[in-house]
Design an enzyme around this catalytic site. Structure first.
Site, short mmCIF file in Angstrom:
data_model
loop_
_atom_site.label_atom_id
_atom_site.label_comp_id
_atom_site.label_asym_id
_atom_site.label_seq_id
_atom_site.Cartn_x
_atom_site.Cartn_y
_atom_site.Cartn_z
N GLY A 49 10.86 -16.25 17.94
CA GLY A 49 11.69 -15.04 17.96
C GLY A 49 11.53 -14.31 19.29
O GLY A 49 11.59 -13.09 19.38
N ASP A 85 -0.97 -1.51 10.93
CA ASP A 85 -1.33 -0.57 9.87
C ASP A 85 -2.71 0.03 10.18
O ASP A 85 -2.93 1.24 10.02
CB ASP A 85 -1.35 -1.29 8.52
CG ASP A 85 -0.08 -2.07 8.30
OD1 ASP A 85 1.00 -1.47 8.41
OD2 ASP A 85 -0.15 -3.30 8.06
N HIS A 128 0.76 -6.53 3.94
CA HIS A 128 1.45 -5.71 4.94
C HIS A 128 2.79 -5.30 4.35
O HIS A 128 3.82 -5.92 4.59
CB HIS A 128 1.67 -6.50 6.24
CG HIS A 128 2.59 -5.80 7.19
ND1 HIS A 128 2.26 -4.64 7.82
CD2 HIS A 128 3.85 -6.08 7.58
CE1 HIS A 128 3.27 -4.22 8.56
NE2 HIS A 128 4.25 -5.08 8.43
P1 NDP Z 1 11.99 -7.86 15.78
O1 NDP Z 1 11.49 -8.54 16.98
O2 NDP Z 1 12.15 -6.40 15.78
O3 NDP Z 1 11.08 -8.23 14.50
C1 NDP Z 1 10.70 -9.56 14.23
C2 NDP Z 1 9.94 -9.62 12.95
O4 NDP Z 1 8.77 -8.84 13.02
C3 NDP Z 1 10.70 -9.11 11.73
O5 NDP Z 1 10.47 -10.01 10.67
C4 NDP Z 1 10.05 -7.80 11.44
O6 NDP Z 1 10.05 -7.49 10.07
C5 NDP Z 1 8.65 -8.11 11.84
N1 NDP Z 1 7.75 -6.97 11.96
C6 NDP Z 1 6.47 -6.98 11.56
N2 NDP Z 1 5.89 -5.82 11.75
C7 NDP Z 1 6.82 -5.04 12.29
C8 NDP Z 1 6.82 -3.69 12.71
N3 NDP Z 1 5.77 -2.94 12.58
N4 NDP Z 1 7.93 -3.20 13.23
C9 NDP Z 1 9.01 -3.95 13.34
N5 NDP Z 1 9.08 -5.22 12.95
C10 NDP Z 1 8.00 -5.76 12.43
O7 NDP Z 1 13.35 -8.53 15.32
P2 NDP Z 1 14.64 -8.91 16.17
O8 NDP Z 1 15.70 -9.07 15.16
O9 NDP Z 1 14.80 -8.06 17.36
O10 NDP Z 1 14.26 -10.34 16.75
C11 NDP Z 1 14.02 -11.44 15.97
C12 NDP Z 1 14.26 -12.65 16.81
O11 NDP Z 1 13.80 -13.76 16.07
C13 NDP Z 1 15.72 -12.90 17.14
O12 NDP Z 1 15.81 -13.13 18.52
C14 NDP Z 1 16.08 -14.15 16.34
O13 NDP Z 1 16.98 -14.97 17.02
C15 NDP Z 1 14.72 -14.79 16.25
N6 NDP Z 1 14.49 -15.73 15.17
C16 NDP Z 1 13.85 -16.86 15.55
C17 NDP Z 1 13.54 -17.82 14.64
C18 NDP Z 1 12.89 -19.05 15.13
O14 NDP Z 1 12.26 -19.03 16.19
N7 NDP Z 1 12.93 -20.12 14.41
C19 NDP Z 1 13.87 -17.65 13.22
C20 NDP Z 1 14.49 -16.39 12.90
C21 NDP Z 1 14.77 -15.47 13.88
P3 NDP Z 1 11.13 -6.49 9.40
O15 NDP Z 1 12.44 -7.22 9.47
O16 NDP Z 1 10.60 -6.34 8.01
O17 NDP Z 1 11.10 -5.25 10.22
#
Ligand code: NDP
Length: 328
Positions: A11, A159, A187
């Site tokens: 991600g 947290d 979490h």
């Molecule tokens: P973020 O980078 O904001 O968040 C990513 C993950 O972290 C989410 O699951 C989010 O959970 C979690 N998270 C954990 N703790 C926290 C916190 N304290 N605050 C915020 N988030 C937290 O998400 P984006 O959508 O900006 O980016 C995700 C990226 O992942 C995208 O670029 C997408 O393309 C990629 N992706 C890659 C995959 C892969 O490599 N196979 C699979 C799926 C997605 P929550 O949603 O509960 O906030």
């Protein structure tokens, strides 16, 4: 000169990834003398943005950054990985049931666990950040039978840091004076930040605060719902603080906890404190030489027991759900 450490971030083009990569490359994850190779895993739609981030990383001319590889293939991303930060996950969208969320994430974390199993270095350490982090870690771990289970961890350090900050504000203490705080459980909103064993400048934190109503009605909900409060204020979810906590988690895992202190990590339970064996739940841990150990022998009062049990019950339900879906 040291051999570079291979750090894989999934991600990588997301918000947290953007806040995370520059700190890894500048030496905050492993140490100011440890060179790193970055491997960025993205889904195909995320590759172009990841390329852009890699261009910016180049433009920082970080002396410790030895290489960047970008891929949508987990087998490539985890090849020789020493540290893996699993950030990318399927977010819960409106109207999505828990089963849908868990199965969407199973489709991400199961293949990633297998790719880690088949390709990562023998000393691989995995931190799952993407939510539901504890259960995603369990799914990845179950798909990696050749990797010791304890190498799969989930992040509760944000947290933990939030709880320290709230406690410092309440008592007027410096953050650096607060030790031995614990996050127990999942979490999620059921997590339990425990101050009964915490110390503030050597004094028991619960006795100093001496206000159970504040703990129950203000402190615990403020910590547990902080993510939502940040979305409300910023119009976007917390990213820099989540990235910072991921850095802290791995840095502590590699470099150890300070004498007399401990930290909180989501780790596979060994049955301690009545948490069923195998669940990935947050515990107080000390770390030495890259190995963590659960702090033993803490007395758990009724206030804490009820809250730990409630969070562990939620983890058990999540595990049962992913088991029913055939994900573990
Ligand atoms: P973020 O980078 O904001 O968040 C990513 C993950 O972290 C989410 O699951 C989010 O959970 C979690 N998270 C954990 N703790 C926290 C916190 N304290 N605050 C915020 N988030 C937290 O998400 P984006 O959508 O900006 O980016 C995700 C990226 O992942 C995208 O670029 C997408 O393309 C990629 N992706 C890659 C995959 C892969 O490599 N196979 C699979 C799926 C997605 P929550 O949603 O509960 O906030």
């Amino acid at each position: 000169t040291r051999t570079p450490v291979n750090v894989t971030v999934t991600g990588a083009a997301g918000q947290i990834g953007y806040a995370l990569l520059f700190r890894i490359a500048s030496g905050h994850l492993l140490g100011a003398d440890v060179p790193v190779n970055l491997r960025l895993l993205e889904i195909p739609q995320g590759l172009k943005a990841a390329e852009g981030t890699a261009m910016e990383l180049d433009d920082c001319a970080f002396p410790l950054l030895r290489g960047i590889e970008i891929t949508d293939d987990p087998n490539v991303a985890f090849d020789g990985a020493n540290v893996a930060l699993l950030v990318g996950a399927r977010p819960r969208t409106k109207g999505m049931e828990r089963g849908d969320l868990l199965s969407a994430n199973g489709g991400i974390f199961k293949p990633q666990g297998k790719a880690i199993n088949d390709n990562a270095a023998d000393d691989i350490k995995v931190l799952v950040v993407g939510n539901p982090a504890n259960t995603n870690a369990l799914i990845a771990q179950a798909a990696a039978p050749d990797v010791p289970a304890e190498r799969f961890t989930a992040m509760t350090r944000l947290d933990h840091n939030r709880a320290i900050s709230q406690l410092a504000k309440k008592t007027g203490a410096a953050v650096s004076d607060i030790k031995r705080l614990t996050i127990w459980g999942n979490h999620s909103a059921t997590q339990y930040p425990d101050v009964f064993h915490a110390e503030i400048a050597g004094k028991n934190a619960a006795e100093l605060v001496n206000d159970e109503a504040w703990l129950a009605d203000t402190f615990i909900p403020t910590v547990a719902k902080r993510g939502a409060a940040i979305i409300e204020a910023r119009g976007a979810s917390s990213a820099a603080s989540a990235a910072n906590a991921a850095i802290d988690h791995v840095h502590t895992w590699v470099n150890g906890t300070a004498e007399g202190d401990w930290t909180s990590m989501g780790i596979p339970s060994d049955g301690s404190y009545g948490v069923p064996e195998g669940l990935i739940s947050s515990f107080p841990v000390t770390v030495k030489n890259g190995t963590y150990e659960i702090v033993q022998g803490l007395e758990i009062n009724d206030f804490s027991r009820a809250r730990i049990d409630a969070s562990v019950k939620e983890l058990t339900e999540e595990r049962d759900a992913v088991r029913a879906l055939g994900l573990i």
